[in-house]
Scaffold this active site. Structure first.
Site, PDB file in Angstrom:
ATOM      1  N   TRP A 149       0.801  -1.219   0.000  1.00 25.92           N
ATOM      2  CA  TRP A 149       0.000   0.000   0.000  1.00 25.92           C
ATOM      3  C   TRP A 149       0.839   1.277   0.000  1.00 25.92           C
ATOM      4  O   TRP A 149       0.355   2.319  -0.414  1.00 25.92           O
ATOM      5  CB  TRP A 149      -0.943  -0.002   1.202  1.00 25.92           C
ATOM      6  CG  TRP A 149      -0.199  -0.222   2.470  1.00 25.92           C
ATOM      7  CD1 TRP A 149       0.034  -1.413   3.077  1.00 25.92           C
ATOM      8  CD2 TRP A 149       0.469   0.767   3.233  1.00 25.92           C
ATOM      9  NE1 TRP A 149       0.816  -1.223   4.173  1.00 25.92           N
ATOM     10  CE2 TRP A 149       1.093   0.107   4.303  1.00 25.92           C
ATOM     11  CE3 TRP A 149       0.605   2.156   3.120  1.00 25.92           C
ATOM     12  CZ2 TRP A 149       1.840   0.779   5.250  1.00 25.92           C
ATOM     13  CZ3 TRP A 149       1.351   2.819   4.065  1.00 25.92           C
ATOM     14  CH2 TRP A 149       1.948   2.138   5.122  1.00 25.92           C
ATOM     15  N   ASN A 150       2.081   1.191   0.482  1.00 20.89           N
ATOM     16  CA  ASN A 150       2.836   2.451   0.581  1.00 20.89           C
ATOM     17  C   ASN A 150       3.453   2.792  -0.773  1.00 20.89           C
ATOM     18  O   ASN A 150       4.014   1.929  -1.431  1.00 20.89           O
ATOM     19  CB  ASN A 150       3.919   2.362   1.664  1.00 20.89           C
ATOM     20  CG  ASN A 150       5.028   1.415   1.306  1.00 20.89           C
ATOM     21  OD1 ASN A 150       4.765   0.321   0.851  1.00 20.89           O
ATOM     22  ND2 ASN A 150       6.255   1.817   1.483  1.00 20.89           N
ATOM     23  N   LYS A 173      -1.441  -5.407  -9.577  1.00 15.80           N
ATOM     24  CA  LYS A 173      -2.382  -5.549  -8.458  1.00 15.80           C
ATOM     25  C   LYS A 173      -2.040  -4.527  -7.379  1.00 15.80           C
ATOM     26  O   LYS A 173      -0.980  -4.578  -6.758  1.00 15.80           O
ATOM     27  CB  LYS A 173      -2.318  -6.952  -7.851  1.00 15.80           C
ATOM     28  CG  LYS A 173      -3.301  -7.101  -6.690  1.00 15.80           C
ATOM     29  CD  LYS A 173      -2.889  -8.172  -5.720  1.00 15.80           C
ATOM     30  CE  LYS A 173      -3.681  -8.137  -4.431  1.00 15.80           C
ATOM     31  NZ  LYS A 173      -3.552  -6.891  -3.659  1.00 15.80           N
ATOM     32  N   GLY A 226       6.686  -6.318  -1.148  1.00 14.42           N
ATOM     33  CA  GLY A 226       5.862  -6.553   0.032  1.00 14.42           C
ATOM     34  C   GLY A 226       6.701  -7.170   1.130  1.00 14.42           C
ATOM     35  O   GLY A 226       7.928  -7.033   1.136  1.00 14.42           O
ATOM     36  N   GLU A 248      11.127  -7.492  -3.872  1.00 10.44           N
ATOM     37  CA  GLU A 248      11.599  -6.317  -3.122  1.00 10.44           C
ATOM     38  C   GLU A 248      10.893  -6.346  -1.780  1.00 10.44           C
ATOM     39  O   GLU A 248       9.697  -6.073  -1.705  1.00 10.44           O
ATOM     40  CB  GLU A 248      11.231  -5.029  -3.879  1.00 10.44           C
ATOM     41  CG  GLU A 248      11.923  -4.854  -5.204  1.00 10.44           C
ATOM     42  CD  GLU A 248      13.413  -4.578  -5.046  1.00 10.44           C
ATOM     43  OE1 GLU A 248      13.850  -4.199  -3.947  1.00 10.44           O
ATOM     44  OE2 GLU A 248      14.141  -4.764  -6.038  1.00 10.44           O
ATOM     45  N   LEU A 249      11.630  -6.675  -0.721  1.00 11.52           N
ATOM     46  CA  LEU A 249      10.965  -6.953   0.546  1.00 11.52           C
ATOM     47  C   LEU A 249      11.346  -5.943   1.629  1.00 11.52           C
ATOM     48  O   LEU A 249      11.777  -4.844   1.328  1.00 11.52           O
ATOM     49  CB  LEU A 249      11.277  -8.396   0.958  1.00 11.52           C
ATOM     50  CG  LEU A 249      11.087  -9.415  -0.189  1.00 11.52           C
ATOM     51  CD1 LEU A 249      11.429 -10.813   0.266  1.00 11.52           C
ATOM     52  CD2 LEU A 249       9.686  -9.358  -0.763  1.00 11.52           C
ATOM     53  N   CYS A 282      10.357   0.963   3.248  1.00 10.97           N
ATOM     54  CA  CYS A 282      11.188  -0.250   3.316  1.00 10.97           C
ATOM     55  C   CYS A 282      12.618   0.089   3.701  1.00 10.97           C
ATOM     56  O   CYS A 282      13.316  -0.725   4.282  1.00 10.97           O
ATOM     57  CB  CYS A 282      11.155  -0.981   1.984  1.00 10.97           C
ATOM     58  SG  CYS A 282      11.576   0.053   0.587  1.00 10.97           S
ATOM     59  N   GLU A 379      10.649  -5.796  11.727  1.00  9.37           N
ATOM     60  CA  GLU A 379      10.364  -4.630  10.899  1.00  9.37           C
ATOM     61  C   GLU A 379       9.012  -4.081  11.353  1.00  9.37           C
ATOM     62  O   GLU A 379       7.981  -4.751  11.230  1.00  9.37           O
ATOM     63  CB  GLU A 379      10.290  -4.993   9.412  1.00  9.37           C
ATOM     64  CG  GLU A 379      10.121  -3.749   8.560  1.00  9.37           C
ATOM     65  CD  GLU A 379       9.748  -4.024   7.113  1.00  9.37           C
ATOM     66  OE1 GLU A 379       9.048  -5.006   6.851  1.00  9.37           O
ATOM     67  OE2 GLU A 379      10.163  -3.231   6.255  1.00  9.37           O
TER      68      GLU A 379
HETATM   69  P1  NDP Z   1       2.260  -7.525   2.113  1.00  9.47           P
HETATM   70  O1  NDP Z   1       3.345  -8.497   1.841  1.00  9.47           O
HETATM   71  O2  NDP Z   1       1.241  -7.859   3.124  1.00  9.47           O
HETATM   72  O3  NDP Z   1       1.449  -7.186   0.770  1.00  9.47           O
HETATM   73  C1  NDP Z   1       2.099  -6.855  -0.429  1.00  9.47           C
HETATM   74  C2  NDP Z   1       1.173  -7.139  -1.600  1.00  9.47           C
HETATM   75  O4  NDP Z   1       1.001  -8.560  -1.719  1.00  9.47           O
HETATM   76  C3  NDP Z   1      -0.230  -6.561  -1.431  1.00  9.47           C
HETATM   77  O5  NDP Z   1      -0.736  -6.140  -2.670  1.00  9.47           O
HETATM   78  C4  NDP Z   1      -0.999  -7.775  -0.916  1.00  9.47           C
HETATM   79  O6  NDP Z   1      -2.379  -7.679  -1.120  1.00  9.47           O
HETATM   80  C5  NDP Z   1      -0.392  -8.873  -1.753  1.00  9.47           C
HETATM   81  N1  NDP Z   1      -0.610 -10.212  -1.249  1.00  9.47           N
HETATM   82  C6  NDP Z   1      -0.971 -10.593  -0.003  1.00  9.47           C
HETATM   83  N2  NDP Z   1      -1.076 -11.938   0.069  1.00  9.47           N
HETATM   84  C7  NDP Z   1      -0.784 -12.423  -1.168  1.00  9.47           C
HETATM   85  C8  NDP Z   1      -0.706 -13.725  -1.738  1.00  9.47           C
HETATM   86  N3  NDP Z   1      -0.968 -14.819  -1.027  1.00  9.47           N
HETATM   87  N4  NDP Z   1      -0.339 -13.843  -3.027  1.00  9.47           N
HETATM   88  C9  NDP Z   1      -0.044 -12.745  -3.757  1.00  9.47           C
HETATM   89  N5  NDP Z   1      -0.117 -11.487  -3.281  1.00  9.47           N
HETATM   90  C10 NDP Z   1      -0.474 -11.319  -2.002  1.00  9.47           C
HETATM   91  O7  NDP Z   1       2.997  -6.166   2.472  1.00  9.47           O
HETATM   92  P2  NDP Z   1       2.425  -4.887   3.212  1.00  9.47           P
HETATM   93  O8  NDP Z   1       1.253  -4.368   2.474  1.00  9.47           O
HETATM   94  O9  NDP Z   1       2.315  -5.153   4.644  1.00  9.47           O
HETATM   95  O10 NDP Z   1       3.635  -3.863   2.919  1.00  9.47           O
HETATM   96  C11 NDP Z   1       4.670  -3.684   3.749  1.00  9.47           C
HETATM   97  C12 NDP Z   1       5.878  -4.512   3.341  1.00  9.47           C
HETATM   98  O11 NDP Z   1       6.350  -4.136   2.051  1.00  9.47           O
HETATM   99  C13 NDP Z   1       7.034  -4.226   4.292  1.00  9.47           C
HETATM  100  O12 NDP Z   1       7.721  -5.415   4.596  1.00  9.47           O
HETATM  101  C14 NDP Z   1       7.918  -3.295   3.465  1.00  9.47           C
HETATM  102  O13 NDP Z   1       9.252  -3.244   3.870  1.00  9.47           O
HETATM  103  C15 NDP Z   1       7.758  -3.880   2.101  1.00  9.47           C
HETATM  104  N6  NDP Z   1       8.187  -2.915   1.098  1.00  9.47           N
HETATM  105  C16 NDP Z   1       9.338  -3.162   0.388  1.00  9.47           C
HETATM  106  C17 NDP Z   1       9.818  -2.232  -0.532  1.00  9.47           C
HETATM  107  C18 NDP Z   1      11.046  -2.489  -1.345  1.00  9.47           C
HETATM  108  O14 NDP Z   1      11.204  -1.843  -2.390  1.00  9.47           O
HETATM  109  N7  NDP Z   1      11.930  -3.381  -0.962  1.00  9.47           N
HETATM  110  C19 NDP Z   1       9.128  -0.956  -0.743  1.00  9.47           C
HETATM  111  C20 NDP Z   1       7.940  -0.803   0.053  1.00  9.47           C
HETATM  112  C21 NDP Z   1       7.501  -1.754   0.938  1.00  9.47           C
HETATM  113  P3  NDP Z   1      -3.304  -7.092   0.050  1.00  9.47           P
HETATM  114  O15 NDP Z   1      -2.751  -5.752   0.391  1.00  9.47           O
HETATM  115  O16 NDP Z   1      -4.609  -7.037  -0.585  1.00  9.47           O
HETATM  116  O17 NDP Z   1      -3.181  -8.075   1.191  1.00  9.47           O
END
Ligand code: NDP
Length: 487
Positions: A149-150, A173, A226, A248-249, A282, A379
């Site tokens: 979402w961010n 998505k 995510g 990218e986590l 992140c 985190e």
């Molecule tokens: P999530 O991992 O919960 O969600 C990320 C995306 O994956 C969302 O669109 C989510 O959908 C989707 N998703 C959830 N479950 C599944 C599944 N089973 N299969 C496929 N897709 C799925 O992350 P957050 O929203 O909590 O975001 C925060 C995380 O993202 C933090 O760890 C942050 O550090 C990381 N991040 C990394 C960055 C980078 O560039 N390295 C940059 C920004 C953030 P839904 O939201 O609908 O659940």
């Protein structure tokens, strides 16, 4: 309530279900969102696959693709204020941050627009006579781009830009939290004139929408941003379609300050590094690793800066820190801070919820020296800085690398040779020296370990959206001899 739609195969539609989006500043529903379920995912992927192989996109030159990307960049720039307002409303990220970030997103599209016709194959000096052998670089296929979402417009630009430059088609998505800016961005894709099916923008829930997308048999590459737990599910899904993945986590990035650093300057960078985007970044510099001799002085500067931060309405240009995006995130932060204090960590400042509406949390500094504090490992994706101190450079390196993550890092010192030693020894995908949080479309970005694999940004990212085809052409006019006649 404002109403949003999915964008599939060049059409706007309502989706298989609807859900409410919450304004993090008030905690109340403000928009009505479309939910993509398996049927919508199927249609989006099928449209992307059809556009990949036939029709205008499949037959476009790379230069024409670049021109479309330039047009998109101009539209993003022209609509930045509106998109920023939507992102602020839907995620709580403050307007001064969304405005400047989205204006910069246009430059990411410009960078990849320029790269589209510079993706080159190769000619091979083959070890056989009368043969021309070369490598064509072709689009890898249908890309599933999944963002949290961010910063959804930024995180989707680093996927869409190179994917479209390479000639791929994409299903993006958006997160179920704060999807408004990305759904609105689909209107710019439409206006720029991308053919139907080339870019599809959907949102929905992880287990239904995200999972259906990442295991879809027609998806060739998954570009995911995510958390590590979700990434593991995505990689398991990719075992079904054998799609390649870039991940990218998260991070728990070390911010290392030596006693010889310019402490005022380092403190400014630390404040921005942990409290910008309310710490929901992140690359948040969430572990301060400070030389013991200057710890008290540095913490005093941080405390006074943190307590002077203007916390308020995210849509107010004067606000410096806004709410967290979700109550869920705030609950995790509260729980972890309570556990950290119970383990012996000491609050320097913050450590409490703010206000009686919305998801606000005070900028927090927690002294975790000589304590096993959960805040140091987890985190938190929030405005929480954990502090550790060191006596020697060796100890600084050990603390910096004492994490399962490896995304970003900062080193503050005036000592040139030490800076170079630290650059080499820190295990992270990005090292910032005497600066923090700088990014550019030109510079690759990505992490080690639980922070992921693959790089976004730069030329190499565009190549990741291609695959090579090896071409052999016989150049001799002599007939091919009968293979069963001995000579
Ligand atoms: P999530 O991992 O919960 O969600 C990320 C995306 O994956 C969302 O669109 C989510 O959908 C989707 N998703 C959830 N479950 C599944 C599944 N089973 N299969 C496929 N897709 C799925 O992350 P957050 O929203 O909590 O975001 C925060 C995380 O993202 C933090 O760890 C942050 O550090 C990381 N991040 C990394 C960055 C980078 O560039 N390295 C940059 C920004 C953030 P839904 O939201 O609908 O659940």
């Amino acid at each position: 309530m404002q109403r949003f739609q999915l964008y599939i195969n060049g059409q706007f539609e309502d989706g298989g279900g609807r859900f409410a989006s919450i304004d993090p500043a008030t905690g109340e529903a403000w928009a009505d969102m479309p939910e993509a379920r398996k049927a919508e995912v199927d249609r989006a992927v099928n449209a992307a696959e059809a556009a990949l192989w036939s029709g205008p996109w499949a037959n476009m030159t790379a230069t024409q693709r670049g021109k479309l990307l330039y047009k998109l960049a101009d539209l993003v720039a022209a609509n930045a204020a509106r998109l920023a307002e939507l992102e602020t409303r839907d995620t709580g990220k403050i307007i001064r941050e969304t405005s400047s970030q989205i204006a910069y997103v246009a430059d990411y599209y410009r960078y990849y627009a320029g790269l589209a016709d510079k993706i080159e194959g190769a000619y091979l000096s083959i070890d056989k006579p009368d043969m021309d052998v070369w490598l064509r670089r072709e689009p890898i296929g249908v890309v599933a781009a999944i963002v949290p979402w961010n910063s959804q417009l930024f995180l989707s630009a680093v996927k869409l830009g190179p994917a479209l430059a390479a000639g791929c088609t994409v299903v993006v998505k958006a997160s179920e939290d704060g999807p408004a800016p990305l759904l609105e961005f689909a209107r710019l894709i439409h206006e720029a004139g991308f053919p139907a099916g080339v870019v599809n923008v959907i949102t929905g829930f992880g287990p239904s929408c995200g999972s259906a997308l990442t295991r879809h048999p027609k998806v060739a590459h998954i570009a995911f941003t995510g958390g590590p737990g979700t990434a593991a599910a995505v990689v398991r899904n990719s075992a079904e379609n054998l799609a390649s993945t870039s991940l990218e986590l998260g991070g728990k990035s070390p911010f290392v300050v030596f006693a010889d650093a310019d402490l005022e300057s380092a403190a400014n960078a630390q404040i921005a590094g942990i409290f910008a985007a309310t710490g929901q970044s992140c690359v948040a510099g969430s572990r301060l690793i400070i030389e013991a001799s200057v710890k008290d002085r540095f913490l005093a500067i941080l405390k006074s800066r943190a307590e002077a931060i203007r916390i308020g309405e995210p849509l107010d240009m004067a606000t410096e820190v806004g709410p967290l995006c979700t109550e869920r995130q705030r609950a995790l932060i509260e729980k972890t801070i309570d556990a950290s204090i119970a383990a012996g960590a000491k609050l320097v400042t913050g450590g409490r919820k703010l206000g009686d509406k919305g998801f606000y949390y005070a900028p927090t500094v927690l002294d975790c020296d000589h304590v096993t504090s959960p805040s140091v490992e987890t985190e938190l994706f929030g405005p929480v800085l954990s502090v550790l101190s060191f006596q020697t450079e060796e100890e600084a390196v050990r603390l910096a690398n004492d994490t399962q993550f490896g995304l970003a890092s900062g080193v503050f010192t005036q000592n040139l040779t030490r800076a170079h030693r630290m650059i080499k020894r820190i295990r992270a995908g990005v090292v910032w020296v005497n600066t923090y949080r700088a990014v550019s479309p030109i510079a690759p970005f990505g992490g080690f370990g639980q922070s992921g694999q693959g790089r976004e940004g730069g030329l190499a990212a565009a190549l990741d959206y291609t695959r090579t085809k090896t071409v052999w052409v016989r150049t001799s006019d002599d007939p091919i001899p009968d293979p069963f006649v001995m000579r």
